[in-house]
Design a protein around this motif. Structure first.
Motif, PDB file in Angstrom:
ATOM      1  N   VAL A 279     -93.880 -79.511  80.203  1.00  0.00           N
ATOM      2  CA  VAL A 279     -93.776 -80.906  79.642  1.00  0.00           C
ATOM      3  C   VAL A 279     -94.548 -81.788  80.769  1.00  0.00           C
ATOM      4  O   VAL A 279     -95.311 -82.730  80.022  1.00  0.00           O
ATOM      5  CB  VAL A 279     -92.419 -81.100  79.810  1.00  0.00           C
ATOM      6  CG1 VAL A 279     -92.089 -82.615  79.406  1.00  0.00           C
ATOM      7  CG2 VAL A 279     -91.431 -80.153  78.818  1.00  0.00           C
ATOM      8  N   HIS A 280     -94.578 -81.570  82.077  1.00  0.00           N
ATOM      9  CA  HIS A 280     -95.262 -82.232  82.887  1.00  0.00           C
ATOM     10  C   HIS A 280     -96.722 -82.069  82.895  1.00  0.00           C
ATOM     11  O   HIS A 280     -97.447 -82.727  83.241  1.00  0.00           O
ATOM     12  CB  HIS A 280     -94.683 -82.249  84.111  1.00  0.00           C
ATOM     13  CG  HIS A 280     -93.290 -83.224  84.431  1.00  0.00           C
ATOM     14  ND1 HIS A 280     -92.236 -82.813  83.727  1.00  0.00           N
ATOM     15  CD2 HIS A 280     -93.432 -84.411  84.790  1.00  0.00           C
ATOM     16  CE1 HIS A 280     -91.387 -84.080  84.045  1.00  0.00           C
ATOM     17  NE2 HIS A 280     -92.012 -84.869  84.815  1.00  0.00           N
ATOM     18  N   GLY A 281     -96.975 -80.879  82.343  1.00  0.00           N
ATOM     19  CA  GLY A 281     -98.509 -80.440  82.324  1.00  0.00           C
ATOM     20  C   GLY A 281     -99.126 -81.360  81.164  1.00  0.00           C
ATOM     21  O   GLY A 281    -100.129 -81.866  81.063  1.00  0.00           O
ATOM     22  N   PHE A 282     -98.455 -81.690  80.041  1.00  0.00           N
ATOM     23  CA  PHE A 282     -98.771 -82.688  78.906  1.00  0.00           C
ATOM     24  C   PHE A 282     -98.688 -84.102  79.620  1.00  0.00           C
ATOM     25  O   PHE A 282     -99.622 -84.720  79.057  1.00  0.00           O
ATOM     26  CB  PHE A 282     -97.762 -82.394  77.901  1.00  0.00           C
ATOM     27  CG  PHE A 282     -98.191 -81.156  76.883  1.00  0.00           C
ATOM     28  CD1 PHE A 282     -99.586 -81.583  76.016  1.00  0.00           C
ATOM     29  CD2 PHE A 282     -97.407 -80.198  76.426  1.00  0.00           C
ATOM     30  CE1 PHE A 282    -100.246 -80.373  75.220  1.00  0.00           C
ATOM     31  CE2 PHE A 282     -97.828 -79.242  75.541  1.00  0.00           C
ATOM     32  CZ  PHE A 282     -99.190 -79.411  74.871  1.00  0.00           C
ATOM     33  N   ALA A 283     -97.853 -84.332  80.450  1.00  0.00           N
ATOM     34  CA  ALA A 283     -97.713 -85.887  80.655  1.00  0.00           C
ATOM     35  C   ALA A 283     -98.809 -86.264  81.596  1.00  0.00           C
ATOM     36  O   ALA A 283     -99.248 -87.746  81.312  1.00  0.00           O
ATOM     37  CB  ALA A 283     -96.335 -85.873  81.680  1.00  0.00           C
ATOM     38  N   ALA A 284     -99.547 -85.311  82.206  1.00  0.00           N
ATOM     39  CA  ALA A 284    -100.628 -86.081  82.809  1.00  0.00           C
ATOM     40  C   ALA A 284    -101.926 -86.560  82.285  1.00  0.00           C
ATOM     41  O   ALA A 284    -102.220 -87.619  82.411  1.00  0.00           O
ATOM     42  CB  ALA A 284    -101.193 -84.745  84.075  1.00  0.00           C
TER      43      ALA A 284
END
Length: 387
Positions: A260-265
């Motif tokens: 999820v936070h991989g995508f958020a960046a």
């Protein structure tokens, strides 16, 4: 078993705790840079207490999520005015900006010198200038993390300046400061806190300490978030959400996060979408993919953890295990609808961007902590499901 555990030296938590700020200022020196965003009420309370303690202030407004240019501009203001300490007041953007500025005050250079992935990646070698984190939203947990997230539009990416030397001297968490936060911001921020607890629990970097904290954070956020969104003056709900957010920050800084936070960046760097909305929109689909791949690949640890989350979140412990491991994903999707979290297409993300966004997400540091390896096709399907 081996792990490291990083923590802020002091946490002051509870309604009305802003009253103790004056007692905490001595290490910050005679003049502080106050980095803030959001409403003026919290800023006024901080300035009243700094003035009463005889500490001069220079106020620097952080607009939106911090960029390299923002950090360098704030750093210049601090240097020109001779600031000896920093206070971050507001949401994660203000606190991350304050964190980065405090670190650069003592380490020299510019933000890009120290950024992961898109910068030079130099190590922080000196303790940050003394600083205090005062969150007004319950989301990122940035008040207790050892990384400052900074964007660089020219690189189409957000990345971190990361070191335990960036931790604040004090995290002062007063849930009453969140009373004026709008419902949509409360919802998006709260979903970020929930997501961080869930991802840290499933992370390959998890430990028994972070597991225990993360599950408590999930329990708190799941119960309190709808109440805080429905009634912003509910101090009990605000307090539970503030604690959940703080817990999520402790967990992410010690365990890492996931896809999820991989995508958020890259998403936050390329589109005008709030970070919490990105996390909320993607979370149910990443959860479902992780649970499905774990079951198919015989990853018993991740599958068991998905079952535990299903039991806590969905409150459906009477379901068979083969269904329970997917229950958390379904429940988060329902919660998004209840909280009126928009789909990502609302912010201009279209089908044609999916492949390039997956390519960028692969580079994010959070992606390496995802509990299972997700194929490019699976990642594309996840993003399409959130559009």
């Amino acid at each position: 078993m081996m792990f490291d555990f990083f923590s802020v030296p002091r946490i002051c938590f509870g309604p009305g705790k802003i009253a103790v700020l004056g007692d905490l200022l001595q290490p910050l020196g005679p003049r502080v840079l106050v980095v803030y965003n959001g409403g003026d009420s919290a800023l006024a309370k901080v300035r009243d207490r700094t003035a009463a303690a005889g500490v001069a202030t220079t106020v620097h407004r952080q607009k939106g999520e911090p960029t390299v240019a923002d950090i360098d501009a704030g750093l210049n203001v601090a240097r020109v005015d001779g600031c000896t300490g920093v206070i971050g007041v507001g949401g994660g953007s203000a606190i991350d900006a304050a964190k980065a500025i405090a670190g650069l005050l003592t380490n020299g250079g510019t933000a890009l010198d120290y950024m992961e992935v898109i910068g030079a990646g130099k190590k922080i070698t000196q303790p940050a200038a003394p600083w205090i984190a005062i969150p007004t939203t319950a989301g990122t947990g940035a008040e207790v993390t050892r990384n400052a997230v900074v964007g660089e539009p020219s690189k189409q990416f957000k990345a971190s300046i990361r070191s335990e030397l960036l931790l604040p001297r004090v995290a002062l968490v007063d849930p009453e400061l969140g009373v004026g936060v709008p419902a949509d911001v409360t919802a998006a921020s709260g979903m970020d806190a929930l997501c961080q607890c869930i991802e840290a629990y499933l992370s390959t970097g998890a430990s028994p300490l972070t597991d225990a904290l993360a599950l408590k954070g999930v329990e708190l956020a799941w119960s309190a978030l709808p109440l805080a969104v429905a009634d912003g003056t509910d101090i009990a709900a605000r307090s539970d959400m503030a604690l959940a957010a703080l817990i999520s920050g402790v967990c992410l800084t010690n365990a890492g996060l996931g896809a999820v936070h991989g995508f958020a960046a890259p998403t936050g760097a390329n589109y005008p979408v709030p970070h919490g909305v990105v996390c909320a929109a993607l979370l149910p689909h990443v959860l479902k993919a992780n649970a499905s791949v774990a079951a198919a690949k015989g990853n018993s640890v991740t599958r068991l953890k998905c079952i535990v989350l299903g039991g806590i979140i969905a409150l459906q412990t009477d379901r068979p295990a083969e269904e329970l491991h997917l229950a958390a994903a379904d429940a988060v999707l329902d919660l998004n609808q209840k909280l009126r979290i928009p789909q990502l297409s609302t912010y201009g993300i279209k089908e044609g961007a999916v492949e390039s966004m997956v390519s960028l997400a692969r580079k994010a540091s959070s992606m390496k902590f995802n509990p299972v390896l997700l194929s490019d096709q699976t990642l594309q399907d996840i993003l399409r499901s959130a559009l």
